[in-house]
Design a protein around this motif. Sequence first.
Motif, PDB file in Angstrom:
ATOM      1  N   PHE A 241      74.388  36.024  61.373  1.00 54.94           N
ATOM      2  CA  PHE A 241      73.133  36.679  61.731  1.00 54.94           C
ATOM      3  C   PHE A 241      72.669  37.681  60.676  1.00 54.94           C
TER       4      PHE A 241
ATOM      5  N   THR B 206      72.145  24.835  68.615  1.00 58.59           N
ATOM      6  CA  THR B 206      71.687  25.897  67.717  1.00 58.59           C
ATOM      7  C   THR B 206      72.810  26.214  66.736  1.00 58.59           C
ATOM      8  N   THR B 207      72.488  26.975  65.713  1.00 54.90           N
ATOM      9  CA  THR B 207      73.496  27.384  64.740  1.00 54.90           C
ATOM     10  C   THR B 207      74.286  28.578  65.277  1.00 54.90           C
ATOM     11  N   TYR B 208      75.331  28.956  64.556  1.00 56.34           N
ATOM     12  CA  TYR B 208      76.124  30.129  64.913  1.00 56.34           C
ATOM     13  C   TYR B 208      75.264  31.387  64.806  1.00 56.34           C
ATOM     14  N   ASP B 209      75.491  32.326  65.721  1.00 57.91           N
ATOM     15  CA  ASP B 209      74.775  33.603  65.717  1.00 57.91           C
ATOM     16  C   ASP B 209      73.267  33.430  65.904  1.00 57.91           C
ATOM     17  N   TYR B 210      72.865  32.393  66.595  1.00 60.92           N
ATOM     18  CA  TYR B 210      71.430  32.191  66.846  1.00 60.92           C
ATOM     19  C   TYR B 210      71.056  32.964  68.106  1.00 60.92           C
TER      20      TYR B 210
ATOM     21  N   GLY C   9      67.805  33.189  69.304  1.00 64.69           N
ATOM     22  CA  GLY C   9      66.512  32.756  69.824  1.00 64.69           C
ATOM     23  C   GLY C   9      66.605  32.170  71.216  1.00 64.69           C
TER      24      GLY C   9
ATOM     25  N   ALA D  60      69.073  29.326  72.522  1.00 62.93           N
ATOM     26  CA  ALA D  60      70.475  29.666  72.757  1.00 62.93           C
ATOM     27  C   ALA D  60      70.709  30.102  74.206  1.00 62.93           C
TER      28      ALA D  60
END
Length: 198
Positions: free
Chosen positions: A80, A180-184, A186, A189
């Motif tokens: 992030f 979603t990607t890691y540390d997403y 939005g 998530a």
Amino acid sequence: MRNFVALILGLSFACAAPQKSEQELFTEQQREEIETPLEEIEPVELPELEKTLIAQGLVDIETLIPGIKVELKYSTEDNFFGKDVYEDHVRCYLQPVVAEMLRKAQEALQKEYPNLTLLVYDGVRPLSVQQILWDDLDKPDSIKPLYVADPKVGGLHNYGVAVDLTIFDLAKGAPLDMGTTYDYFGYPAYGSGKTDAG
């Protein structure tokens, strides 16, 4: 004439002497390495942070859980904050009871799906790193706790009782798609909240 005969005999013996194959030479080299006394082998020096974590009773999960994968995202820029805040800290440490629970989860997963394994993205997080994350988060202090635990209080990661992870497909050599990607942070998530009526 005697010198000539001696030279011929010397060359004959030299040419007739068996040459060692590459395998024999390699085996000799291995034998020398194996026979090196332990006192002569330099121990690997652990980073100070890891020494501290071990002294506090935390355990390195890779030594306890066969086949588990670890890629600490805060030791990369794939997070992030877009920066490496762990530096040389690349091993995942947890409280022993949490590591044991994780070991059981790994066994259960691999029993049913042998081609899958757990991939850990974060474990214990030092308070010094928590402070960096808190300070670097570009949000008002009032909503920062929605993203990062306040280092004055600490969070579960700071005590080694939380783990961020996903599932890794060994056959494909990649994590499963979790949407979603890691540390997403939005909306996707959190899920859409919609159900399929159809």
